[in-house]
Design a protein around this motif. Structure first.
Motif, PDB file in Angstrom:
ATOM      1  N   GLU A   1       0.821  -1.205   0.000  1.00 43.02           N
ATOM      2  CA  GLU A   1       0.000   0.000   0.000  1.00 43.02           C
ATOM      3  C   GLU A   1       0.859   1.260   0.000  1.00 43.02           C
ATOM      4  O   GLU A   1       1.935   1.285   0.612  1.00 43.02           O
TER       5      GLU A   1
ATOM      6  N   LEU B   1       0.828   6.914   3.590  1.00 42.99           N
ATOM      7  CA  LEU B   1       0.146   8.203   3.725  1.00 42.99           C
ATOM      8  C   LEU B   1       0.761   9.004   4.864  1.00 42.99           C
ATOM      9  O   LEU B   1       1.011   8.460   5.943  1.00 42.99           O
TER      10      LEU B   1
ATOM     11  N   GLU C   1      -3.219  10.599  12.517  1.00 45.13           N
ATOM     12  CA  GLU C   1      -4.246   9.561  12.572  1.00 45.13           C
ATOM     13  C   GLU C   1      -5.345   9.915  13.561  1.00 45.13           C
ATOM     14  O   GLU C   1      -5.117  10.607  14.554  1.00 45.13           O
TER      15      GLU C   1
ATOM     16  N   GLU D   1      -7.995   1.728   7.562  1.00 42.21           N
ATOM     17  CA  GLU D   1      -8.593   0.414   7.812  1.00 42.21           C
ATOM     18  C   GLU D   1      -9.987   0.629   8.372  1.00 42.21           C
ATOM     19  O   GLU D   1     -10.298   1.696   8.905  1.00 42.21           O
TER      20      GLU D   1
HETATM   21  P1  AMP Z   1      -3.985  -0.721  10.214  1.00 38.56           P
HETATM   22  O1  AMP Z   1      -4.119  -1.963  11.028  1.00 38.56           O
HETATM   23  O2  AMP Z   1      -4.247  -0.923   8.765  1.00 38.56           O
HETATM   24  O3  AMP Z   1      -4.695   0.482  10.789  1.00 38.56           O
HETATM   25  O4  AMP Z   1      -2.462  -0.289  10.385  1.00 38.56           O
HETATM   26  C1  AMP Z   1      -1.858  -0.115  11.635  1.00 38.56           C
HETATM   27  C2  AMP Z   1      -1.095   1.171  11.645  1.00 38.56           C
HETATM   28  O5  AMP Z   1      -0.169   1.218  10.564  1.00 38.56           O
HETATM   29  C3  AMP Z   1      -1.970   2.390  11.462  1.00 38.56           C
HETATM   30  O6  AMP Z   1      -2.514   2.811  12.673  1.00 38.56           O
HETATM   31  C4  AMP Z   1      -0.980   3.384  10.878  1.00 38.56           C
HETATM   32  O7  AMP Z   1      -0.185   3.961  11.907  1.00 38.56           O
HETATM   33  C5  AMP Z   1      -0.077   2.531  10.039  1.00 38.56           C
HETATM   34  N1  AMP Z   1      -0.551   2.515   8.634  1.00 38.56           N
HETATM   35  C6  AMP Z   1      -1.393   1.629   8.064  1.00 38.56           C
HETATM   36  N2  AMP Z   1      -1.604   1.915   6.772  1.00 38.56           N
HETATM   37  C7  AMP Z   1      -0.856   3.009   6.496  1.00 38.56           C
HETATM   38  C8  AMP Z   1      -0.642   3.799   5.335  1.00 38.56           C
HETATM   39  N3  AMP Z   1      -1.189   3.488   4.159  1.00 38.56           N
HETATM   40  N4  AMP Z   1       0.170   4.866   5.446  1.00 38.56           N
HETATM   41  C9  AMP Z   1       0.773   5.191   6.603  1.00 38.56           C
HETATM   42  N5  AMP Z   1       0.621   4.476   7.734  1.00 38.56           N
HETATM   43  C10 AMP Z   1      -0.185   3.407   7.700  1.00 38.56           C
END
Ligand code: AMP
Ligand code: GLY
Length: 445
Positions: free
Chosen positions: A204, A207, A211, A302
């Protein structure tokens, strides 16, 4: 057995205290759910099998064998006359606990198995988001190591690599260079460090931004946004170190301005629920959007199919509504008749953890100081990994307590929460000292 006697019921004796509620899950989020449900004048008794030492002060925590495909829990719910079951964690939702209870004619709050895929499969989640034109990062799904490695040739770093399945906060890695990315792809797909969860993965776009978490109740038609919150996922101050389940939270989060909130409702939540409906999936329960607030607006990182932990510890103490009424309205498809009301105060939750979490840590340490902190509307110590041992309360997990304080301003809530934390002690306690700092920076003129 615990008979509840919430103050609201005393004020209004007309309300019949007859409802028995079963809460599934044993952590900090579930202690908060139990605490909030116990405040409903309709509730006679709460059961939370296997619940921690804090839950045990409000609910019957006698363990219940889940049985094959939740049959033990269904039998228990029937024999105890449970009128409402509330599911905390994602794992039983992903395994279809809601479907099983509904087939047995039992009322249960949470999305069914198909709807829970929004969290249990990141590729499904991305497919829904993209079909609904919801703002998110670009991503590709991979089923083979060779294809994933080849894709790296065309990419610039950082890149985010995500295991498709549930991985308890261990399935997302931000990689800064090709060597790291190759290592992670190998670890997920070849070494299977996350088991089946990593057999399919997403690569991915990274970004930049701040958050935030925005949760909503939905009955599949109406979306009622909760107030905003912000989690602190990395283990150390300054958002450094490995990701955890969450080291603290506050609500509301100033990064979610009223304009961003409206944008999230119209461009994220409603299109997602509508897209699911188009596919025959009526999403009922809590839908949690993990957001990155970027220069160009909010983007979805997510979706989770449940309350957040520790966001819930900062959110529910601010919710004025009877949670049981809101849950009933979700189940019955009457959410359009509900208006959520929030206390204007800020809430801050500081997670006290065992040193070493999220990796190795010791359990069984005696916790002292809890008795000095009586639970009030504005100061609540939610238990996560704790257990009773005679008259003592022992640590029993990585995240041990969620210390929540409410105050008229965020700085006051932060001070108050840290003062409470300083009254509690156990060997090898660890907590972040900067919970809420990002919001304070944002609030400075
Ligand atoms: P998720 O379980 O997908 O929320 O990912 C866990 C953590 O990873 C998130 O809280 C973000 O800090 C980081 N994260 C996930 N996707 C991204 C992204 N596309 N860009 C930057 N940080 C991300
Ligand atoms: N606090 C993050 C989560 O509940 O997934």
């Amino acid at each position: 057995m615990t008979i509840l006697n919430p103050p609201e019921a005393d004020k209004n004796p007309q309300i019949l205290k007859s409802l028995r509620v079963l809460v599934i899950g044993t952590g900090g989020r579930e202690h908060t759910l139990v605490w909030k449900i116990a405040r409903s004048p309709r509730v006679e008794r709460i059961y939370c099998p296997g619940g921690n030492a804090g839950i045990a002060t409000l609910a019957d925590t006698t363990p219940v064998d889940e049985g094959e495909n939740f049959s033990g829990l269904v039998d228990f719910a029937r024999s105890e006359g449970i009128g409402l079951t509330v599911v905390g964690p994602e794992a039983p939702l992903a395994r279809g606990i809601v479907d099983t209870f509904q087939e047995a004619g039992l009322r249960i709050f949470g999305p069914d198995k198909k709807a829970a895929r929004i969290e249990s499969s990141k590729s499904f989640c991305k497919e829904i988001i993209l079909s609904a034109s919801v703002p998110t990062s670009s991503a590709q799904v991979f089923f083979s190591i060779a294809d994933a490695m080849k894709y790296l040739d065309s990419q610039t770093f950082p890149l985010v690599i995500k295991a498709d399945g549930l991985a308890a906060a261990k399935g997302v890695v931000i990689t800064r260079n090709r060597t790291d990315a190759e290592k992670i792809i190998n670890a997920f797909m070849n070494d299977e460090i996350l088991g089946k969860a990593g057999s399919r993965l997403l690569i991915e776009e990274y970004l930049e931004g701040e958050e935030a978490s925005l949760l909503a109740f939905t009955d599949g038609e109406t979306v009622l946004l909760m107030d905003s919150a912000q989690d602190h996922k990395p283990v150390y101050d300054g958002d450094t170190g490995p990701n955890t389940g969450g080291m603290g939270a506050y609500s509301p989060a100033p990064v979610i301005t009223p304009e961003i909130r409206t944008q999230c409702l119209n461009e994220i939540f409603i299109p997602t629920i509508t897209e699911l409906k188009k596919r025959g999936i009526i999403y009922k329960g809590v839908l949690y959007a993990g957001l990155m607030i970027t220069q160009t607006g909010p983007k979805v990182l997510e979706f989770n199919c449940r309350f957040g932990d520790p966001e819930t510890q900062a959110l529910l103490p601010r919710l004025k509504n009877d949670l049981v009424d809101v849950m009933d309205a979700v189940i019955d498809g009457r959410l359009a008749d509900v208006e959520l009301q929030w206390r204007p105060e800020s809430a801050v939750c500081i997670v006290m953890a065992s040193q070493g979490y999220p990796d190795k840590y010791e359990k069984g340490k005696v916790i002292t100081g809890l008795e000095q902190i009586p639970t009030t509307q504005d100061a609540i110590v939610f238990h996560a990994g704790t257990k009773c041992d005679g008259a003592e309360i022992l640590t029993n997990g990585g995240r041990v307590l969620g210390v929540t304080a409410l105050a008229e301003t965020l700085p006051n809530a932060i001070d108050k929460a840290y003062r409470l934390v300083s009254q509690i002690d156990f060997e090898n306690k660890y907590y972040r000292t900067d919970i809420g700092q990002k919001a304070l920076k944002r609030m400075k003129p």
